[in-house]
Design an enzyme around this catalytic site. Structure first.
Site, mmCIF file in Angstrom:
data_model
loop_
_atom_site.group_PDB
_atom_site.id
_atom_site.type_symbol
_atom_site.label_atom_id
_atom_site.label_comp_id
_atom_site.label_asym_id
_atom_site.label_seq_id
_atom_site.Cartn_x
_atom_site.Cartn_y
_atom_site.Cartn_z
ATOM 1 N N LEU A 35 -14.404 -2.191 21.579
ATOM 2 C CA LEU A 35 -14.597 -3.200 20.548
ATOM 3 C C LEU A 35 -13.941 -4.535 20.874
ATOM 4 O O LEU A 35 -14.114 -5.509 20.132
ATOM 5 C CB LEU A 35 -14.066 -2.669 19.211
ATOM 6 C CG LEU A 35 -14.793 -1.424 18.682
ATOM 7 C CD1 LEU A 35 -14.151 -0.945 17.386
ATOM 8 C CD2 LEU A 35 -16.276 -1.696 18.467
ATOM 9 N N ARG A 43 -5.296 -0.429 10.739
ATOM 10 C CA ARG A 43 -4.437 -1.140 9.802
ATOM 11 C C ARG A 43 -5.197 -2.344 9.249
ATOM 12 O O ARG A 43 -6.141 -2.846 9.867
ATOM 13 C CB ARG A 43 -3.157 -1.599 10.498
ATOM 14 C CG ARG A 43 -2.256 -0.447 10.924
ATOM 15 C CD ARG A 43 -0.853 -0.919 11.205
ATOM 16 N NE ARG A 43 -0.128 0.007 12.075
ATOM 17 C CZ ARG A 43 1.158 -0.080 12.345
ATOM 18 N NH1 ARG A 43 1.877 -1.058 11.819
ATOM 19 N NH2 ARG A 43 1.745 0.789 13.152
ATOM 20 N N HIS A 53 2.870 8.560 8.341
ATOM 21 C CA HIS A 53 2.129 9.810 8.504
ATOM 22 C C HIS A 53 2.206 10.592 7.203
ATOM 23 O O HIS A 53 2.900 10.199 6.248
ATOM 24 C CB HIS A 53 2.680 10.628 9.670
ATOM 25 C CG HIS A 53 2.213 10.144 11.014
ATOM 26 N ND1 HIS A 53 0.879 10.157 11.384
ATOM 27 C CD2 HIS A 53 2.887 9.638 12.069
ATOM 28 C CE1 HIS A 53 0.759 9.685 12.609
ATOM 29 N NE2 HIS A 53 1.962 9.347 13.053
ATOM 30 N N ILE A 83 3.742 13.116 6.067
ATOM 31 C CA ILE A 83 5.054 13.435 5.497
ATOM 32 C C ILE A 83 5.673 12.229 4.804
ATOM 33 O O ILE A 83 6.355 12.360 3.775
ATOM 34 C CB ILE A 83 5.991 13.995 6.598
ATOM 35 C CG1 ILE A 83 7.228 14.652 5.987
ATOM 36 C CG2 ILE A 83 6.379 12.909 7.601
ATOM 37 C CD1 ILE A 83 8.067 15.410 7.008
ATOM 38 N N TYR A 90 3.897 9.675 3.370
ATOM 39 C CA TYR A 90 3.137 9.390 2.157
ATOM 40 C C TYR A 90 3.550 10.344 1.028
ATOM 41 O O TYR A 90 3.666 9.937 -0.132
ATOM 42 C CB TYR A 90 1.632 9.511 2.411
ATOM 43 C CG TYR A 90 1.154 8.766 3.642
ATOM 44 C CD1 TYR A 90 1.704 7.540 4.009
ATOM 45 C CD2 TYR A 90 0.164 9.302 4.464
ATOM 46 C CE1 TYR A 90 1.274 6.863 5.144
ATOM 47 C CE2 TYR A 90 -0.272 8.639 5.599
ATOM 48 C CZ TYR A 90 0.285 7.432 5.938
ATOM 49 O OH TYR A 90 -0.139 6.781 7.070
ATOM 50 N N ASP A 94 -3.285 13.332 3.800
ATOM 51 C CA ASP A 94 -4.400 13.002 4.688
ATOM 52 C C ASP A 94 -5.725 13.551 4.167
ATOM 53 O O ASP A 94 -6.733 12.839 4.115
ATOM 54 C CB ASP A 94 -4.153 13.578 6.086
ATOM 55 C CG ASP A 94 -3.121 12.800 6.873
ATOM 56 O OD1 ASP A 94 -2.599 11.801 6.352
ATOM 57 O OD2 ASP A 94 -2.819 13.199 8.014
#
Length: 352
Positions: free
Chosen positions: A73, A97, A138, A140, A142, A168
């Site tokens: 890209l 992001r 990651h 954990i 969140y 996730d």
């Protein structure tokens, strides 16, 4: 695959777990998914052991039902290719992001100008706004900042590292699918596409559900082993004499009565219904002693005939052979990517 979503065409720029899991669910329901893979950027899900054949089992599973196109890209010709594809593929899923797709020249506004009906779903750890929007994280993390971890685990050992990726999958993936399908319905009604901002932390925060309702509206602090459903009552796991575990969820009076009768604790039936922590602890101790006196197989056989919300804690391999899982078609065989069949987890979102 044939299915109710076979009119949907999705460009999938995501990697790792949340986005690929979401697009796998959509592919299982019939959507056409084209996975855009960077030739110079390794997807960790692809190289994460264990392996079965050429690819990791995780990657083979998440890639089922999808086609793959390799594009760098950062190259102008790849950007032009995406712009051409989005005329036909009217749903985009990405997991970079915030701002990365814009810098690549294929952000929402650019692609929307090409296809005004575009549905664009961006999945990130913290969302497109707020002070954490550019912060790495990651599952954990969140679960930690969303409050979920604070009331899970044991009082003396703290929150456990979960065996599944709750934020996730239950958060990011499922909320992404819901958002995309809601946007499809909106587009059918209005002719307008949409930008969907999925934050795995937001989704995890929402998963607090009952504990969250109590904490916010009632001002009741939540802590491990402090409530009805997180170890503060006899609703819990108990170890058998051979080191296996049983789940006891006998909350309703008819179920707790059957539990006590089956364990030879008929005199403690009133304790199961009591709000007194001392009564609950005495019942827990009694259940622990009873269950710890016999093997896993003994108790499994006993409670197979008792409708008391008591079930064995099975391994994934054992669960796959459970008659209920098998009857529901939750284990499927799919091509692992090289023409060889592989047993995989199903999702079984069938419409009848």
């Amino acid at each position: 695959m044939a299915g109710p979503l076979n009119a949907l065409k999705i460009l999938d720029f995501s990697t790792l777990l949340p986005g690929p899991y979401a697009t796998m669910m959509l592919a299982d329901m019939g959507a056409e998914v084209l996975r855009v893979e960077a030739p110079d950027r390794v997807d960790l899900a692809k190289v994460m052991p264990p392996f079965d054949g050429k690819f990791s089992t995780t990657f083979s599973y998440l890639s089922r039902g999808k086609q793959t196109l390799q594009l760098n890209l950062k190259q102008p010709e790849s950007v032009e290719k995406v712009k051409e594809l989005v005329k036909d593929y009217d749903i985009v899923v990405e997991q970079f992001r915030p701002g990365v797709m814009d810098r690549l020249g294929i952000g929402y506004e650019t692609l929307k100008a090409i296809n005004p009906n575009l549905i664009y779903c961006a999945i990130t750890g913290y969302g497109q706004t707020g002070p954490y929007k550019d912060r790495a994280g990651h599952d954990i993390n969140y679960l930690a900042i969303s409050g979920v971890a604070s009331h899970c685990g044991r009082a003396d050992s703290g929150p456990p590292p979960m065996g599944i990726q709750v934020a996730d999958v239950a958060g990011g993936s499922h909320h992404a699918v819901m958002g995309i399908l809601a946007a499809v319905i909106q587009r059918q009604q209005t002719g307008q596409g949409a930008f969907i901002d999925i934050s795995m932390t937001d989704a995890a925060f929402a998963l607090n559900a009952m504990a969250g309702a109590a904490a916010l509206a009632g001002g009741q602090p939540q802590k491990p082993e402090g409530g009805m459903l997180n170890g503060g009552t006899f609703y819990d796991y108990y170890q058998t004499s051979d080191g296996r575990w049983l789940s006891v969820g006998s909350l309703e009076p008819q179920f707790s009565a059957r539990l006590c009768d089956t364990l030879g604790l008929s005199e403690m039936k009133s304790f199961a219904l009591s709000q007194n922590p001392e009564h609950q602890q005495k019942l827990k101790d009694a259940i622990k002693e009873k269950i710890g006196a016999k093997t896993f197989a003994d108790w499994r056989a006993t409670f197979a005939e008792v409708d008391a919300c008591v079930e064995p804690v099975l391994t994934i391999e054992e669960a796959a052979e459970h008659p209920q899982i098998k009857a529901r078609g939750m284990v499927v065989e799919r091509d692992r990517g090289d023409g060889v069949g592989q047993r995989q987890l199903g999702i079984n979102l069938s419409l009848r």
